[in-house]
Structures are given as C-alpha cells and as structure tokens.
Design a protein around this motif. Structure first.
Motif, PDB file in Angstrom:
ATOM      1  N   MET A   1       0.705  -1.192  -0.029  1.00 22.73           N
ATOM      2  CA  MET A   1       0.209   0.028   0.012  1.00 22.73           C
ATOM      3  C   MET A   1       1.009   1.280   0.084  1.00 22.73           C
ATOM      4  SD  MET A   1      -3.055   1.063   2.591  1.00 22.73           S
ATOM      5  CE  MET A   1      -2.155   1.692   4.163  1.00 22.73           C
ATOM      6  N   SER A   2       0.681   2.006  -0.911  1.00 17.78           N
ATOM      7  CA  SER A   2       1.176   3.453  -1.077  1.00 17.78           C
ATOM      8  C   SER A   2       1.165   4.336   0.140  1.00 17.78           C
ATOM      9  CB  SER A   2       1.159   3.991  -2.193  1.00 17.78           C
ATOM     10  OG  SER A   2       2.003   5.128  -2.519  1.00 17.78           O
ATOM     11  N   ARG A   3       2.051   5.200   0.611  1.00 21.72           N
ATOM     12  CA  ARG A   3       1.739   5.893   1.691  1.00 21.72           C
ATOM     13  C   ARG A   3       2.942   7.216   1.479  1.00 21.72           C
ATOM     14  NH1 ARG A   3       5.166   3.647   6.812  1.00 21.72           N
ATOM     15  NH2 ARG A   3       6.600   2.573   5.826  1.00 21.72           N
ATOM     16  N   GLU A   4       2.638   8.297   2.221  1.00 22.72           N
ATOM     17  CA  GLU A   4       3.625   9.283   2.265  1.00 22.72           C
ATOM     18  C   GLU A   4       4.462   9.215   3.441  1.00 22.72           C
ATOM     19  OE1 GLU A   4       2.520  13.274   0.613  1.00 22.72           O
ATOM     20  OE2 GLU A   4       2.590  13.826   3.023  1.00 22.72           O
ATOM     21  N   ILE A   5       5.747   9.494   3.348  1.00 18.74           N
ATOM     22  CA  ILE A   5       6.718   9.415   4.261  1.00 18.74           C
ATOM     23  C   ILE A   5       7.366  10.760   4.220  1.00 18.74           C
ATOM     24  CG2 ILE A   5       8.822   8.348   5.483  1.00 18.74           C
ATOM     25  CD1 ILE A   5       7.640   5.888   3.716  1.00 18.74           C
ATOM     26  N   LYS A   6       7.563  11.549   5.180  1.00 26.51           N
ATOM     27  CA  LYS A   6       8.336  12.747   5.502  1.00 26.51           C
ATOM     28  C   LYS A   6       9.467  12.530   6.259  1.00 26.51           C
ATOM     29  CE  LYS A   6       4.196  15.605   5.002  1.00 26.51           C
ATOM     30  NZ  LYS A   6       4.583  16.476   3.970  1.00 26.51           N
TER      31      LYS A   6
ATOM     32  N   PRO B   1      13.758   0.520  -3.577  1.00 26.82           N
ATOM     33  CA  PRO B   1      12.614  -0.286  -4.192  1.00 26.82           C
ATOM     34  C   PRO B   1      11.279   0.275  -3.578  1.00 26.82           C
ATOM     35  CG  PRO B   1      14.615  -1.612  -3.503  1.00 26.82           C
ATOM     36  CD  PRO B   1      14.906  -0.475  -2.998  1.00 26.82           C
ATOM     37  N   GLY B   2      10.479   0.204  -4.273  1.00 28.43           N
ATOM     38  CA  GLY B   2       8.995   0.512  -3.754  1.00 28.43           C
ATOM     39  C   GLY B   2       8.560   2.144  -3.731  1.00 28.43           C
ATOM     40  N   VAL B   3       9.566   3.012  -4.129  1.00 28.66           N
ATOM     41  CA  VAL B   3       9.454   4.586  -4.073  1.00 28.66           C
ATOM     42  C   VAL B   3       8.930   4.756  -5.513  1.00 28.66           C
ATOM     43  CG1 VAL B   3      10.506   6.612  -4.182  1.00 28.66           C
ATOM     44  CG2 VAL B   3      11.337   4.996  -2.354  1.00 28.66           C
ATOM     45  N   SER B   4       7.936   5.500  -5.205  1.00 26.95           N
ATOM     46  CA  SER B   4       6.859   5.894  -6.468  1.00 26.95           C
ATOM     47  C   SER B   4       7.417   7.561  -6.788  1.00 26.95           C
ATOM     48  CB  SER B   4       5.839   5.676  -6.659  1.00 26.95           C
ATOM     49  OG  SER B   4       4.853   6.371  -5.293  1.00 26.95           O
ATOM     50  N   LYS B   5       7.670   8.342  -5.888  1.00 31.12           N
ATOM     51  CA  LYS B   5       7.847   9.768  -6.001  1.00 31.12           C
ATOM     52  C   LYS B   5       8.797  10.247  -4.918  1.00 31.12           C
ATOM     53  CE  LYS B   5       5.155  14.065  -6.212  1.00 31.12           C
ATOM     54  NZ  LYS B   5       3.911  14.746  -6.347  1.00 31.12           N
TER      55      LYS B   5
ATOM     56  N   VAL C   1       7.221   1.600   0.957  1.00 34.65           N
ATOM     57  CA  VAL C   1       8.669   1.362   1.241  1.00 34.65           C
ATOM     58  C   VAL C   1       8.825   1.279   2.573  1.00 34.65           C
ATOM     59  CG1 VAL C   1       8.866   3.807   1.005  1.00 34.65           C
ATOM     60  CG2 VAL C   1      10.731   2.468   0.568  1.00 34.65           C
ATOM     61  N   ASP C   2       9.844   0.553   2.877  1.00 33.42           N
ATOM     62  CA  ASP C   2      10.236   0.409   4.413  1.00 33.42           C
ATOM     63  C   ASP C   2      11.227   1.617   4.887  1.00 33.42           C
ATOM     64  OD1 ASP C   2      11.154  -0.833   6.933  1.00 33.42           O
ATOM     65  OD2 ASP C   2      13.059  -1.527   5.824  1.00 33.42           O
ATOM     66  N   THR C   3      10.705   2.179   5.958  1.00 33.90           N
ATOM     67  CA  THR C   3      11.282   3.557   6.152  1.00 33.90           C
ATOM     68  C   THR C   3      12.804   3.332   6.639  1.00 33.90           C
ATOM     69  OG1 THR C   3      10.486   3.143   8.615  1.00 33.90           O
ATOM     70  CG2 THR C   3       9.266   4.588   7.190  1.00 33.90           C
TER      71      THR C   3
ATOM     72  N   ILE D   1      12.661  10.407  10.670  1.00 37.15           N
ATOM     73  CA  ILE D   1      11.189  10.453  10.390  1.00 37.15           C
ATOM     74  C   ILE D   1      10.551  11.731  11.077  1.00 37.15           C
ATOM     75  CG2 ILE D   1       9.125   9.133  10.171  1.00 37.15           C
ATOM     76  CD1 ILE D   1      11.395   7.793   8.773  1.00 37.15           C
ATOM     77  N   HIS D   2       9.778  12.561  10.054  1.00 39.90           N
ATOM     78  CA  HIS D   2       9.543  13.727  10.469  1.00 39.90           C
ATOM     79  C   HIS D   2       7.843  13.275  10.882  1.00 39.90           C
ATOM     80  CE1 HIS D   2       8.768  17.928  10.724  1.00 39.90           C
ATOM     81  NE2 HIS D   2       7.450  17.767  10.129  1.00 39.90           N
ATOM     82  N   GLY D   3       7.575  13.831  12.188  1.00 38.12           N
ATOM     83  CA  GLY D   3       6.295  13.891  12.636  1.00 38.12           C
ATOM     84  C   GLY D   3       5.914  12.521  12.976  1.00 38.12           C
TER      85      GLY D   3
END
Length: 69
Positions: free
Chosen positions: A1-6, A29-33, A49-51, A67-69
């Motif tokens: 599942m795609s998610r946003e990581i900051k 691997p797994g990064v889309s943007k 992707v794994d953090t 990791i932010h936030g």
C-alpha cells in the motif's frame, strides 16, 4: 500500500546535495515519488517502502535523516 513518508535531512548545503539525496531515495525499491527541499532540509517520499531503507539510503549518500512527525 502506497503511503507518504516525510524525512528531515541534515547536512545538505546546496542544490547538488538535494539532487544527490533525491537520486539515492529514488533508488530505494518501492519508491514512486520523491521531493527534496534544501530549505528546510526535508524530503517527502511516496510509495510502498520500508522507512529503514530510506534512512539507510540517505546515510549512504552522506547525510543524516530522521522520520518527521
């Protein structure tokens, strides 16, 4: 599942640093943007992707990240 990581990235001082960090994150691997900003030293990554892999990629590129936030 795609998610946003900051991430908060320290050690970048110029546009070349931004490009280098972005290229390293895009190779995970797994990064889309990926979006990396010199000020305030941040990155936003989308994908499945794994953090830990993202943090390792930034470290391998010569910078520090948390990791932010």
């Amino acid at each position: 599942m795609s998610r946003e990581i900051k991430l908060t990235i320290t050690g970048m001082t110029c546009g070349h640093c931004v490009a280098h960090a972005k290229k390293s994150l895009e190779a995970v691997p797994g990064v889309s943007k990926v979006e990396v900003s010199l000020e305030p030293g941040s990155a936003t990554i989308e994908g499945d992707v794994d953090t830990a892999a993202l943090l390792a990629a930034v470290k391998d590129a010569g910078y520090e990240a948390v990791i932010h936030g």
